[in-house]
Design an enzyme around this catalytic site. Structure first.
Site, PDB file in Angstrom:
ATOM      1  N   ASP A   1      -3.213   3.749   4.500  1.00  0.00           N
ATOM      2  CA  ASP A   1      -3.069   2.927   5.697  1.00  0.00           C
ATOM      3  C   ASP A   1      -4.424   2.825   6.390  1.00  0.00           C
ATOM      4  OD1 ASP A   1      -2.289   1.642   8.009  1.00  0.00           O
ATOM      5  OD2 ASP A   1      -0.956   3.237   8.719  1.00  0.00           O
ATOM      6  N   GLY A   2      -4.928   1.609   6.475  1.00  0.00           N
ATOM      7  CA  GLY A   2      -6.175   1.361   7.205  1.00  0.00           C
ATOM      8  C   GLY A   2      -7.210   0.674   6.329  1.00  0.00           C
ATOM      9  N   GLY A   3      -7.517  -0.582   6.683  1.00  0.00           N
ATOM     10  CA  GLY A   3      -8.558  -1.304   5.963  1.00  0.00           C
ATOM     11  C   GLY A   3      -8.177  -1.710   4.553  1.00  0.00           C
TER      12      GLY A   3
ATOM     13  N   HIS B   1       5.787   4.285  11.414  1.00  0.00           N
ATOM     14  CA  HIS B   1       4.643   5.202  11.457  1.00  0.00           C
ATOM     15  C   HIS B   1       4.450   5.651  12.899  1.00  0.00           C
ATOM     16  CE1 HIS B   1      -0.025   5.635  10.864  1.00  0.00           C
ATOM     17  NE2 HIS B   1       0.557   6.784  11.101  1.00  0.00           N
TER      18      HIS B   1
ATOM     19  N   GLY C   1      -5.798  -1.278  14.510  1.00  0.00           N
ATOM     20  CA  GLY C   1      -5.927  -2.082  13.301  1.00  0.00           C
ATOM     21  C   GLY C   1      -7.332  -2.652  13.204  1.00  0.00           C
ATOM     22  N   GLY C   2      -7.613  -3.267  12.074  1.00  0.00           N
ATOM     23  CA  GLY C   2      -8.869  -3.992  11.917  1.00  0.00           C
ATOM     24  C   GLY C   2     -10.098  -3.134  11.706  1.00  0.00           C
TER      25      GLY C   2
ATOM     26  N   HIS D   1       5.917  -2.292   7.928  1.00  0.00           N
ATOM     27  CA  HIS D   1       5.298  -1.111   8.544  1.00  0.00           C
ATOM     28  C   HIS D   1       5.213  -1.331  10.053  1.00  0.00           C
ATOM     29  CE1 HIS D   1       2.625   2.442   8.358  1.00  0.00           C
ATOM     30  NE2 HIS D   1       1.909   1.843   9.309  1.00  0.00           N
TER      31      HIS D   1
ATOM     32  N   SER E   1       1.769  -4.492   8.078  1.00  0.00           N
ATOM     33  CA  SER E   1       1.863  -3.844   9.380  1.00  0.00           C
ATOM     34  C   SER E   1       1.943  -4.886  10.481  1.00  0.00           C
ATOM     35  CB  SER E   1       0.639  -2.956   9.619  1.00  0.00           C
ATOM     36  OG  SER E   1       0.597  -2.597  10.983  1.00  0.00           O
TER      37      SER E   1
ATOM     38  N   MET F   1       2.677   7.422  15.628  1.00  0.00           N
ATOM     39  CA  MET F   1       1.429   8.043  16.085  1.00  0.00           C
ATOM     40  C   MET F   1       1.671   8.516  17.513  1.00  0.00           C
ATOM     41  SD  MET F   1      -1.104   5.299  14.326  1.00  0.00           S
ATOM     42  CE  MET F   1       0.276   4.201  14.052  1.00  0.00           C
TER      43      MET F   1
ATOM     44  N   GLY G   1      -2.364  -4.617   7.504  1.00  0.00           N
ATOM     45  CA  GLY G   1      -2.120  -5.376   8.726  1.00  0.00           C
ATOM     46  C   GLY G   1      -2.932  -6.649   8.745  1.00  0.00           C
TER      47      GLY G   1
ATOM     48  N   GLY H   1      -5.009   4.685  15.111  1.00  0.00           N
ATOM     49  CA  GLY H   1      -5.043   4.194  16.487  1.00  0.00           C
ATOM     50  C   GLY H   1      -5.224   2.692  16.646  1.00  0.00           C
TER      51      GLY H   1
ATOM     52  N   MET I   1      -4.254   8.428   5.948  1.00  0.00           N
ATOM     53  CA  MET I   1      -4.995   7.422   6.712  1.00  0.00           C
ATOM     54  C   MET I   1      -6.344   7.185   6.045  1.00  0.00           C
ATOM     55  SD  MET I   1      -2.947   6.603   9.183  1.00  0.00           S
ATOM     56  CE  MET I   1      -4.089   5.412   9.888  1.00  0.00           C
TER      57      MET I   1
ATOM     58  N   ASP J   1       3.986   0.348  13.588  1.00  0.00           N
ATOM     59  CA  ASP J   1       3.119   1.366  14.177  1.00  0.00           C
ATOM     60  C   ASP J   1       3.529   1.652  15.610  1.00  0.00           C
ATOM     61  OD1 ASP J   1       1.098   1.911  12.080  1.00  0.00           O
ATOM     62  OD2 ASP J   1       0.721  -0.236  12.268  1.00  0.00           O
TER      63      ASP J   1
ATOM     64  N   MET K   1       2.770   3.793  18.828  1.00  0.00           N
ATOM     65  CA  MET K   1       1.670   4.573  19.432  1.00  0.00           C
ATOM     66  C   MET K   1       1.995   4.838  20.897  1.00  0.00           C
ATOM     67  SD  MET K   1      -1.678   2.681  17.925  1.00  0.00           S
ATOM     68  CE  MET K   1      -1.722   1.872  16.321  1.00  0.00           C
TER      69      MET K   1
HETATM   70  C1  DX5 Z   1      -3.564   1.994  12.604  1.00  0.00           C
HETATM   71  C2  DX5 Z   1      -2.267   1.705  11.924  1.00  0.00           C
HETATM   72  C3  DX5 Z   1      -2.316   0.769  10.787  1.00  0.00           C
HETATM   73  C4  DX5 Z   1      -2.895  -0.590  11.083  1.00  0.00           C
HETATM   74  C5  DX5 Z   1      -3.658  -0.995   9.881  1.00  0.00           C
HETATM   75  O1  DX5 Z   1      -3.568   3.253  13.167  1.00  0.00           O
HETATM   76  O2  DX5 Z   1      -1.654   2.891  11.444  1.00  0.00           O
HETATM   77  O3  DX5 Z   1      -1.022   0.621  10.190  1.00  0.00           O
HETATM   78  O4  DX5 Z   1      -1.956  -1.575  11.368  1.00  0.00           O
HETATM   79  O5  DX5 Z   1      -4.309  -2.177  10.158  1.00  0.00           O
HETATM   80  P1  DX5 Z   1      -5.366  -2.803   9.162  1.00  0.00           P
HETATM   81  O6  DX5 Z   1      -4.628  -3.098   7.883  1.00  0.00           O
HETATM   82  O7  DX5 Z   1      -5.819  -4.008   9.887  1.00  0.00           O
HETATM   83  O8  DX5 Z   1      -6.443  -1.778   8.951  1.00  0.00           O
HETATM   84 ZN    ZN Z   2       0.219   2.588  10.340  1.00  0.00          ZN
END
Ligand code: DX5
Ligand code: ZN
Length: 222
Positions: free
Chosen positions: A177-179, A68, A146-147, A35, A11, A70, A199, A144, A139, A37, A39
């Site tokens: 997606d996420g963590g 993606h 990353g990290g 990927h 990401s 959002m 990400g 919303g 998700m 994102d 937003m």
């Molecule tokens: C957050 C995004 C993710 C984000 C994931 O809403 O959809 O794609 O980049 O980031 P990590 O991998 O750091 O959780």
């Molecule tokens: Zn995403």
């Protein structure tokens, strides 16, 4: 029939936005998809990039784009990303009143269609719609930012979707997606995911391509 090899999608939310083309190229040859994102500061509080940036980036790398969205009102914006050359365009179930119709439009525009399910949304009401989709993005955080920390309870949704997809012999990727990182990807794969967004785990690594290869090895289901 053996499962298709896992897909890893770095990401760019975690990349350096001043050097997006370089950051995309840094994972070429290792990543399957990039990927992206999008937003809109409405569907989620955060604000990232939109169509002009995606269009410019499209010319800078040969990686397939996994967009993606959002955003609110995906019917208005999603087809533009397909027209811009995205491989897959995913919009949120929570933002759409007619997901099947939009999926048809995306496929007609030449893209794959993805449906995303946020942290607080159950997957069951959407299982019947899956024949119209190519990817289901579950998700594993609240959309919303990353990290954030991976939420293991989300894997129940992944497992339910996997049972449904296998029982119906559907051709659909189940994406998380996420963590997603070295210490969480195997459990997501075990639950039935076969596409993995990462990400922070990729772009905070010294060697992003190597981080992708390591994640992919860890995601292989036995
Ligand atoms: C957050 C995004 C993710 C984000 C994931 O809403 O959809 O794609 O980049 O980031 P990590 O991998 O750091 O959780
Ligand atoms: Zn995403």
């Amino acid at each position: 029939m053996s499962a298709p090899p896992p897909v890893v999608a770095p990401s760019i939310l975690a990349a350096d936005f001043a050097r997006l083309a370089d950051e995309a190229r840094a994972v070429e040859g290792a990543a399957d998809w990039l990927h992206i994102d999008v937003m809109d500061n409405h569907f989620v509080p955060n604000l990232t990039i939109g169509l002009p940036v995606v269009t410019s980036l499209r010319a800078a790398t040969n990686l397939p784009f996994d967009v993606h969205l959002m955003i609110d009102d995906p019917r208005r914006w999603a087809p533009g990303y397909a027209d811009a050359g995205a491989y897959n365009v995913t919009f949120h179930a929570e933002a759409s009143d007619n997901p099947v119709s939009l999926a048809k439009d995306l496929r007609a525009a030449g893209a794959k269609a993805g449906l995303a399910i946020d942290r607080d949304t159950p997957v069951e009401p959407y299982l019947e719609l899956l024949p119209h989709f190519d990817t289901l993005l579950i998700m594993t955080i609240k959309a919303g930012f990353g990290g954030q920390k991976f939420i293991p309870a989300m894997l129940d949704k992944v497992a339910a979707a996997r049972r449904h997809v296998d029982a119906g012999h559907l051709e659909l990727r189940i994406e998380v997606d996420g963590g997603i990182a070295d210490d969480t990807i195997a459990q997501a794969a075990e639950a039935g995911a076969d596409a993995f967004v990462a990400g922070t785990a990729v772009y905070s690594a010294e060697d992003p391509a190597e981080a992708v290869r390591r994640l992919k090895a860890l995601a292989r289901r036995p």
